[in-house]
Write a protein that holds these residues in place. Structure first.
Motif, PDB file in Angstrom:
ATOM      1  N   SER A   4       0.750  -1.041  -0.031  1.00  0.00           N
ATOM      2  CA  SER A   4      -0.029  -0.069  -0.100  1.00  0.00           C
ATOM      3  C   SER A   4       0.896   1.033  -0.105  1.00  0.00           C
ATOM      4  O   SER A   4       1.750   1.128   0.829  1.00  0.00           O
ATOM      5  N   GLY A   5       0.424   2.282  -0.892  1.00  0.00           N
ATOM      6  CA  GLY A   5       1.052   3.472  -0.899  1.00  0.00           C
ATOM      7  C   GLY A   5       0.525   4.691  -1.222  1.00  0.00           C
ATOM      8  O   GLY A   5      -0.787   4.373  -1.846  1.00  0.00           O
ATOM      9  N   VAL A   6       0.766   5.961  -0.865  1.00  0.00           N
ATOM     10  CA  VAL A   6       0.411   7.145  -1.583  1.00  0.00           C
ATOM     11  C   VAL A   6       1.078   7.903  -2.464  1.00  0.00           C
ATOM     12  O   VAL A   6       2.261   7.978  -2.250  1.00  0.00           O
ATOM     13  N   THR A   7       0.634   8.502  -3.480  1.00  0.00           N
ATOM     14  CA  THR A   7       1.385   9.450  -4.293  1.00  0.00           C
ATOM     15  C   THR A   7       1.665  10.739  -3.591  1.00  0.00           C
ATOM     16  O   THR A   7       0.987  11.087  -2.612  1.00  0.00           O
ATOM     17  N   ALA A   8       2.267  11.610  -4.029  1.00  0.00           N
ATOM     18  CA  ALA A   8       2.353  13.135  -3.682  1.00  0.00           C
ATOM     19  C   ALA A   8       1.180  13.721  -3.930  1.00  0.00           C
ATOM     20  O   ALA A   8       0.375  13.284  -4.792  1.00  0.00           O
ATOM     21  N   ALA A   9       0.993  14.787  -3.206  1.00  0.00           N
ATOM     22  CA  ALA A   9      -0.253  15.484  -3.417  1.00  0.00           C
ATOM     23  C   ALA A   9      -0.300  16.254  -4.709  1.00  0.00           C
ATOM     24  O   ALA A   9       0.696  16.597  -5.248  1.00  0.00           O
ATOM     25  N   MET A  10      -1.343  16.391  -5.440  1.00  0.00           N
ATOM     26  CA  MET A  10      -1.358  16.860  -6.693  1.00  0.00           C
ATOM     27  C   MET A  10      -3.087  17.492  -6.797  1.00  0.00           C
ATOM     28  O   MET A  10      -3.839  16.987  -6.363  1.00  0.00           O
ATOM     29  N   THR A  11      -3.225  18.447  -7.953  1.00  0.00           N
ATOM     30  CA  THR A  11      -4.351  18.902  -8.173  1.00  0.00           C
ATOM     31  C   THR A  11      -4.873  18.092  -9.399  1.00  0.00           C
ATOM     32  O   THR A  11      -6.082  17.769  -9.671  1.00  0.00           O
ATOM     33  N   VAL A  12      -3.954  17.739 -10.423  1.00  0.00           N
ATOM     34  CA  VAL A  12      -4.318  17.030 -11.703  1.00  0.00           C
ATOM     35  C   VAL A  12      -3.236  16.122 -11.785  1.00  0.00           C
ATOM     36  O   VAL A  12      -1.947  16.293 -11.266  1.00  0.00           O
ATOM     37  N   THR A  69      -7.617  22.737  -3.825  1.00  0.00           N
ATOM     38  CA  THR A  69      -7.736  21.471  -3.202  1.00  0.00           C
ATOM     39  C   THR A  69      -6.788  20.352  -3.892  1.00  0.00           C
ATOM     40  O   THR A  69      -6.816  20.370  -5.008  1.00  0.00           O
ATOM     41  N   GLN A  70      -5.886  19.789  -2.885  1.00  0.00           N
ATOM     42  CA  GLN A  70      -5.056  18.521  -3.539  1.00  0.00           C
ATOM     43  C   GLN A  70      -5.529  17.479  -3.046  1.00  0.00           C
ATOM     44  O   GLN A  70      -6.282  17.158  -2.001  1.00  0.00           O
ATOM     45  N   TYR A  71      -5.097  16.416  -3.847  1.00  0.00           N
ATOM     46  CA  TYR A  71      -5.319  15.012  -3.478  1.00  0.00           C
ATOM     47  C   TYR A  71      -4.229  13.997  -3.763  1.00  0.00           C
ATOM     48  O   TYR A  71      -3.033  14.421  -4.347  1.00  0.00           O
ATOM     49  N   ARG A  72      -4.317  12.873  -2.932  1.00  0.00           N
ATOM     50  CA  ARG A  72      -3.321  11.890  -3.033  1.00  0.00           C
ATOM     51  C   ARG A  72      -4.133  10.667  -3.668  1.00  0.00           C
ATOM     52  O   ARG A  72      -5.224  10.574  -3.254  1.00  0.00           O
ATOM     53  N   LEU A  73      -3.350  10.051  -4.583  1.00  0.00           N
ATOM     54  CA  LEU A  73      -3.789   8.660  -4.892  1.00  0.00           C
ATOM     55  C   LEU A  73      -3.297   7.584  -4.109  1.00  0.00           C
ATOM     56  O   LEU A  73      -2.194   7.376  -3.894  1.00  0.00           O
ATOM     57  N   GLN A  74      -4.258   6.823  -3.329  1.00  0.00           N
ATOM     58  CA  GLN A  74      -3.782   5.730  -2.617  1.00  0.00           C
ATOM     59  C   GLN A  74      -3.824   4.586  -3.401  1.00  0.00           C
ATOM     60  O   GLN A  74      -4.909   4.158  -4.007  1.00  0.00           O
ATOM     61  N   ILE A  75      -2.804   3.899  -3.600  1.00  0.00           N
ATOM     62  CA  ILE A  75      -2.771   2.709  -4.582  1.00  0.00           C
ATOM     63  C   ILE A  75      -2.459   1.362  -3.388  1.00  0.00           C
ATOM     64  O   ILE A  75      -1.391   1.348  -2.840  1.00  0.00           O
ATOM     65  N   VAL A  76      -3.285   0.373  -3.581  1.00  0.00           N
ATOM     66  CA  VAL A  76      -3.412  -0.694  -2.622  1.00  0.00           C
ATOM     67  C   VAL A  76      -3.346  -2.213  -3.694  1.00  0.00           C
ATOM     68  O   VAL A  76      -4.018  -2.099  -4.371  1.00  0.00           O
ATOM     69  N   LEU A 112       5.663   6.570  -8.921  1.00  0.00           N
ATOM     70  CA  LEU A 112       4.817   7.397  -8.249  1.00  0.00           C
ATOM     71  C   LEU A 112       4.861   7.037  -6.842  1.00  0.00           C
ATOM     72  O   LEU A 112       4.226   8.061  -5.794  1.00  0.00           O
ATOM     73  N   LEU A 113       5.155   6.014  -6.245  1.00  0.00           N
ATOM     74  CA  LEU A 113       5.111   5.527  -4.944  1.00  0.00           C
ATOM     75  C   LEU A 113       6.481   6.105  -4.260  1.00  0.00           C
ATOM     76  O   LEU A 113       6.709   5.818  -2.976  1.00  0.00           O
ATOM     77  N   THR A 114       7.484   6.297  -4.924  1.00  0.00           N
ATOM     78  CA  THR A 114       8.642   6.677  -4.238  1.00  0.00           C
ATOM     79  C   THR A 114       9.447   7.931  -4.725  1.00  0.00           C
ATOM     80  O   THR A 114      10.192   8.507  -4.448  1.00  0.00           O
ATOM     81  N   ASP A 115       8.253   8.688  -5.351  1.00  0.00           N
ATOM     82  CA  ASP A 115       8.674  10.012  -5.967  1.00  0.00           C
ATOM     83  C   ASP A 115       8.751  11.083  -4.625  1.00  0.00           C
ATOM     84  O   ASP A 115       8.035  10.582  -3.561  1.00  0.00           O
ATOM     85  N   THR A 116       9.253  12.305  -4.689  1.00  0.00           N
ATOM     86  CA  THR A 116       9.027  13.110  -3.516  1.00  0.00           C
ATOM     87  C   THR A 116       7.782  13.598  -3.268  1.00  0.00           C
ATOM     88  O   THR A 116       6.869  13.636  -3.902  1.00  0.00           O
ATOM     89  N   GLY A 117       7.422  13.317  -1.750  1.00  0.00           N
ATOM     90  CA  GLY A 117       6.180  13.489  -1.227  1.00  0.00           C
ATOM     91  C   GLY A 117       5.395  12.445  -1.278  1.00  0.00           C
ATOM     92  O   GLY A 117       4.127  12.568  -0.690  1.00  0.00           O
ATOM     93  N   ALA A 161       4.820   8.128  -0.484  1.00  0.00           N
ATOM     94  CA  ALA A 161       5.310   6.956   0.533  1.00  0.00           C
ATOM     95  C   ALA A 161       4.985   5.722   0.119  1.00  0.00           C
ATOM     96  O   ALA A 161       3.517   5.521  -0.022  1.00  0.00           O
ATOM     97  N   VAL A 162       5.456   4.696   0.720  1.00  0.00           N
ATOM     98  CA  VAL A 162       5.024   3.477   0.716  1.00  0.00           C
ATOM     99  C   VAL A 162       4.591   3.293   1.954  1.00  0.00           C
ATOM    100  O   VAL A 162       5.398   2.963   2.949  1.00  0.00           O
ATOM    101  N   ILE A 163       3.520   2.803   2.217  1.00  0.00           N
ATOM    102  CA  ILE A 163       2.709   2.859   3.578  1.00  0.00           C
ATOM    103  C   ILE A 163       2.827   1.381   4.270  1.00  0.00           C
ATOM    104  O   ILE A 163       3.441   1.215   5.406  1.00  0.00           O
TER     105      ILE A 163
END
Length: 458
Positions: A104-112, A166-173, A201-206, A208-210
């Protein structure tokens, strides 16, 4: 339709109806036979269903292997077990070192999103291309999930940027647990991945691999020279002991004992269930074969038989199944394992006697129970088979009889209609003749009176 006697004054309609009731006597008897046959057919269909259910139940224990039932248990609630028929008695100590988990991991925050092209790289290097309809994060999430590539994406709100957007992260599981289910999600095509210019996308700046993907691991005989680590991609370990599945739900520091033993209680329950099903079937037949004494509306005694009373097919089916359940097996009576026939024509199950026999010679008990089950299954199947079963043939015969009776009843309808028309014509003709006779009588009376008058005048 007849008109009541205008000349005779007779209630012609009532007379004809009474005559028609007498004429319809044979048809009434035919209708009664149809009702009786339909009642019997319904009862036979219910019996057939019960016998078929018995056949299915008995077939489940028709082999000795099907009665090789073992129960597995553990000394901790965090370790659950299940045993198949291939299990054997034994025990094992295990220490749970870690649980299986998905990545499980999340991307950096983004708008698009930065691109519409993505590449999923599986642990074995397999690449799957994913293309979104646009750089909208909703489109990216939809594309990832629709790809059915073993990962699930979710858009999660993650505050705002300096511009107040508003920013979002994509959580990838990952959908599956285990080390082999590890993955990378790159922004870019496969060529960019191979060329090293894409971004994970899961090791880019901002980002994280959860949670990393990992196997579950247990250690057998921990602390001894025979210590052995075993891994599984899920939290279930198959065949640590033959035929036994062990599922872990928490890490343990102390050994957990997994043990397997023969489940005599489960075998006893099968035997008891078979006897109960047989007795339920026999009770159904007996109830519907019973002779009942009652009185009619006038108080006279009436004796009526049940729907199966005197039915040879039902009697044969009952005897066939009873013989299958009670006849000796290799010269030894089923009563030796607690299954015996009573003087009332039912079966009796003695759980204590069965348990004692299992303790003394389990293989003998299982062979006897398997043979009884096999014979009962065969007898019940030959009785209820949907093509050529005894009861099926009886039902088919009754349905043919009802069809034939229906034809006869229809023919009687035509005959009675014709008869009513004939009676109506006869009575109408009688009225006409009577009217003519009355007219003739009146004319003669007038002539006589005229003659008498002439004589008086002379």
């Amino acid at each position: 339709m007849a008109v009541d006697g205008l000349i005779s004054g007779l209630d012609t309609t009532s007379l004809i109806n009474q005559l028609m009731t007498l004429e319809a006597g044979p048809q009434t008897l035919l209708k009664a036979k149809v009702t009786t046959s339909n009642t019997l057919t319904t009862a036979l269909q219910a019996l057939n269903t019960s016998v078929a259910s018995l056949a299915t139940l008995a077939a489940k224990s028709a082999t000795a292997d099907s009665l090789n039932i073992y129960a597995a248990k553990s000394s901790s609630s965090t370790v659950t077990t299940s045993a198949a028929s291939t299990a054997t008695s034994g025990s094992l100590d295990i220490v749970v070192d870690q649980l299986a988990q998905s990545q499980s991991g999340v991307t950096a925050a983004m708008t698009v999103a930065s691109t519409t092209d993505y590449t999923l790289v599986a642990n074995d290097g397999t690449q799957t291309s994913i293309t979104a309809a646009s750089t909208s994060l909703d489109d990216v999430v939809a594309a990832i999930n629709d790809a059915d590539a073993g990962i699930t994406a979710t858009k999660i709100a993650s505050g705002t940027n300096a511009a107040g957007e508003t920013q979002y992260r994509l959580q990838i599981v990952g959908d599956e647990t285990g080390a082999e289910s590890a993955f990378e999600l790159h922004a870019g095509t496969g060529a960019m991945v191979d060329g090293g210019t894409s971004t994970n996308l899961l090791t880019d700046t901002g980002a994280a691999v959860i949670r990393t993907a990992q196997d579950a691991s247990v250690t057998l005989w921990k602390g001894t020279s025979a210590e052995q680590a075993i891994t599984s991609s899920t939290n279930t370990f198959e065949d640590l002991l033959p035929g036994v599945a062990v599922t872990v739900s928490a890490v343990s520091n102390d050994p957990v004992t997994v043990s397997v033993s023969r489940d005599d209680a489960a075998v006893s329950k099968i035997a008891s269930g078979l006897v109960d099903s047989l007795n339920t079937l026999f009770a159904l037949i007996s109830t519907k074969s019973a002779v009942v004494n009652s009185t009619d509306s006038s108080g006279a005694a009436v004796v009526s038989g049940g729907v199966f009373s005197g039915d040879s097919t039902v009697r044969d089916v009952k005897q066939l199944i009873m013989n299958a359940a009670s006849y000796p097996v290799d010269g030894r009576s089923p009563s030796e394992i607690g299954i015996s026939i009573t003087k009332t024509g039912t079966l009796e199950y003695d759980a204590d006697k069965f348990a004692a026999a299992m303790a003394e010679d389990p293989e003998f008990v299982k062979s006897v129970l398997a043979e009884i089950s096999s014979r009962v299954a065969d007898a019940a199947t030959s009785s209820s088979d949907k093509y050529d079963g005894l009861i099926t043939a009886r039902i088919t015969g009754q349905e043919s009889l009802v069809k034939d009776l229906g034809t006869q009843i229809d023919n009687w309808d035509l005959r009675l209609t014709s008869r009513r028309s004939s009676l109506e014509r006869t009575y109408a003709s009688l009225e006409v003749q009577l009217s003519n006779m009355n007219a003739q009588s009146a004319w003669l009376t007038a002539q006589v009176e005229s003659l008498n008058a002439s004589k008086s005048n002379n």
